[in-house]
Design a protein around this motif. Structure first.
Motif, PDB file in Angstrom:
ATOM      1  N   PHE A  57      16.918 135.571 -42.796  1.00  0.00           N
ATOM      2  CA  PHE A  57      15.726 135.313 -43.284  1.00  0.00           C
ATOM      3  C   PHE A  57      15.409 134.356 -44.169  1.00  0.00           C
ATOM      4  N   TYR A  60      13.717 131.450 -43.548  1.00  0.00           N
ATOM      5  CA  TYR A  60      12.849 131.444 -42.246  1.00  0.00           C
ATOM      6  C   TYR A  60      11.291 131.467 -42.683  1.00  0.00           C
ATOM      7  N   TYR A  63      10.677 131.644 -46.206  1.00  0.00           N
ATOM      8  CA  TYR A  63      10.999 132.894 -46.900  1.00  0.00           C
ATOM      9  C   TYR A  63      12.021 132.817 -47.721  1.00  0.00           C
ATOM     10  N   CYS A  68      14.167 141.688 -47.119  1.00  0.00           N
ATOM     11  CA  CYS A  68      12.623 142.185 -47.678  1.00  0.00           C
ATOM     12  C   CYS A  68      12.855 143.324 -48.272  1.00  0.00           C
ATOM     13  N   HIS A  77       7.845 142.763 -46.023  1.00  0.00           N
ATOM     14  CA  HIS A  77       7.870 141.396 -46.504  1.00  0.00           C
ATOM     15  C   HIS A  77       7.816 141.371 -48.095  1.00  0.00           C
ATOM     16  N   ASP A  94      14.714 145.577 -45.298  1.00  0.00           N
ATOM     17  CA  ASP A  94      14.718 144.775 -43.890  1.00  0.00           C
ATOM     18  C   ASP A  94      15.640 143.503 -44.078  1.00  0.00           C
ATOM     19  N   ASP A 105      18.292 141.834 -36.644  1.00  0.00           N
ATOM     20  CA  ASP A 105      17.202 142.173 -37.551  1.00  0.00           C
ATOM     21  C   ASP A 105      16.887 143.721 -37.560  1.00  0.00           C
ATOM     22  N   HIS A 168       9.038 142.723 -31.970  1.00  0.00           N
ATOM     23  CA  HIS A 168       9.043 141.212 -31.135  1.00  0.00           C
ATOM     24  C   HIS A 168      10.116 141.319 -30.365  1.00  0.00           C
ATOM     25  N   MET A 174      13.992 134.604 -34.156  1.00  0.00           N
ATOM     26  CA  MET A 174      14.011 136.118 -34.645  1.00  0.00           C
ATOM     27  C   MET A 174      12.506 136.590 -34.074  1.00  0.00           C
ATOM     28  N   HIS A 175      11.787 135.945 -33.764  1.00  0.00           N
ATOM     29  CA  HIS A 175      10.543 136.327 -33.190  1.00  0.00           C
ATOM     30  C   HIS A 175      10.299 135.898 -31.931  1.00  0.00           C
ATOM     31  N   GLU A 201       9.843 148.478 -34.647  1.00  0.00           N
ATOM     32  CA  GLU A 201       9.637 148.590 -35.870  1.00  0.00           C
ATOM     33  C   GLU A 201       8.423 149.154 -36.610  1.00  0.00           C
ATOM     34  N   TRP A 218       3.319 136.507 -49.036  1.00  0.00           N
ATOM     35  CA  TRP A 218       4.309 137.475 -48.015  1.00  0.00           C
ATOM     36  C   TRP A 218       3.874 139.100 -48.214  1.00  0.00           C
ATOM     37  N   GLU A 232      13.513 149.866 -38.340  1.00  0.00           N
ATOM     38  CA  GLU A 232      13.697 149.124 -37.202  1.00  0.00           C
ATOM     39  C   GLU A 232      14.980 148.937 -36.720  1.00  0.00           C
TER      40      GLU A 232
HETATM   41  N1  MF3 Z   1      12.076 141.977 -39.978  1.00  0.00           N
HETATM   42  C1  MF3 Z   1      11.044 141.077 -40.166  1.00  0.00           C
HETATM   43  C2  MF3 Z   1      10.253 140.792 -39.145  1.00  0.00           C
HETATM   44  O1  MF3 Z   1      10.446 141.014 -38.029  1.00  0.00           O
HETATM   45  C3  MF3 Z   1      11.477 139.371 -40.730  1.00  0.00           C
HETATM   46  C4  MF3 Z   1      11.078 139.156 -41.826  1.00  0.00           C
HETATM   47  S1  MF3 Z   1      10.254 137.804 -41.776  1.00  0.00           S
HETATM   48  C5  MF3 Z   1      10.826 136.646 -42.719  1.00  0.00           C
HETATM   49  O2  MF3 Z   1       9.174 140.789 -39.183  1.00  0.00           O
HETATM   50  F1  MF3 Z   1      10.363 135.836 -43.018  1.00  0.00           F
HETATM   51  F2  MF3 Z   1      10.943 137.048 -44.148  1.00  0.00           F
HETATM   52  F3  MF3 Z   1      12.443 136.445 -42.573  1.00  0.00           F
END
Ligand code: MF3
Ligand code: CO
Length: 259
Positions: A57, A60, A63, A68, A77, A94, A105, A168, A174-175, A201, A218, A232
């Motif tokens: 994260f 990212y 962030y 989180c 977040h 998270d 994740d 996701h 990641m997404h 999640e 955030w 998640e």
């Molecule tokens: N687990 C979170 C998600 O899938 C990711 C955190 S977003 C970040 O939404 F920007 F904090 F990395």
């Protein structure tokens, strides 16, 4: 059409998500009244780096942290801070990793000290909702079947499903596609194919579904100020039964020995 991962890619995703799961178990060991969410963040970052990976994260989309940490009415977040966890709080932790070009994740909502039975039930039902979603993450079904399974379980208990944030795809980013909403209709949406890796999640509110974003850009909170829970897991879709790439087993072993 959704793009499945190869078995080699799935193994790298398993490595990442196993590390996330073990990092969350480290959090389980130290979460108690008085610890700051910043301290959790530092311990998690060190653990991830000691295991040869990078925090997924951190940096990212800008962030600023490894975790989180979302307390009580914070849905997701939440940014780690000098806030000291208090008896009766819940905290969603998270965590993400980046290793060998892929992401991990996963998230778990922990209790701090003695939590009211009402809120303990919210956590139990949210986790159950996640497992209901995992049960239908199988080849031939659709994204809407996952959302339906989660939503119907949560709503049957009088809770509400956050709409603005979704699960996701997971891989080199990641997404990835598809979005995996925690609400939906059976038989609707993109078809699930073997090898598709997704994060499921659910974010489930004790009160109403509405949320807002704080001025920090955030933190997402419930509008009514009531608690929200978040769990998640990353899974690879397969025939008949999903291959679950992250696990709560390490966490729950720690929690059992704690209580
Ligand atoms: N687990 C979170 C998600 O899938 C990711 C955190 S977003 C970040 O939404 F920007 F904090 F990395
Ligand atoms: Co996620």
């Amino acid at each position: 059409m959704l793009v499945p991962k190869t078995q080699e890619e799935i193994e790298l995703l398993r490595l990442n998500n196993d590390l996330v799961s073990r990092t969350l178990a480290e959090m389980a060991k130290i979460i108690q009244p008085g610890i700051t969410t910043k301290k959790l963040d530092r311990v998690a970052e060190e653990f991830i780096r000691d295991n040869g990976a990078e925090p997924g994260f951190l940096g990212y989309g800008g962030y600023p942290a490894t975790l989180c940490t979302s307390v009580n009415d914070e849905v997701v977040h939440g940014i780690p801070s000098t806030y000291e966890l208090r008896d009766g709080d819940i905290v969603s932790v998270d965590c993400g990793t980046y290793l060998h070009g892929y992401y991990g994740d996963s998230a778990y909502t922990f209790t701090v000290g003695e939590v009211s039975p009402e809120v303990q039930r919210l956590l139990k039902v949210t986790k159950e909702s996640l497992y209901k979603g995992v049960e239908v993450a199988i080849e031939g079904l659709r994204i809407g079947d996952i959302g339906y399974a989660i939503q119907s379980h949560a709503e049957a208990h009088g809770y509400s499903v956050v709409r603005e944030l979704v699960g996701h795809g997971l891989g080199r980013d990641m997404h990835e596609r598809p979005e995996v909403p925690n609400y939906g209709n059976r038989g609707r949406g993109p078809k699930l194919v073997s090898g598709l890796v997704i994060c499921i999640e659910p974010m489930i509110n004790l009160g109403k579904k509405h949320v807002y974003q704080e001025d920090d850009g955030w933190t997402i909170r419930t509008l009514d100020g009531k608690p929200s829970a978040h769990f998640e897991l990353a899974v690879a879709v397969e025939k008949g039964k999903a291959d679950v790439l992250s696990t709560f087993r390490y966490i729950e072993e720690v929690l059992q020995n704690k209580n």
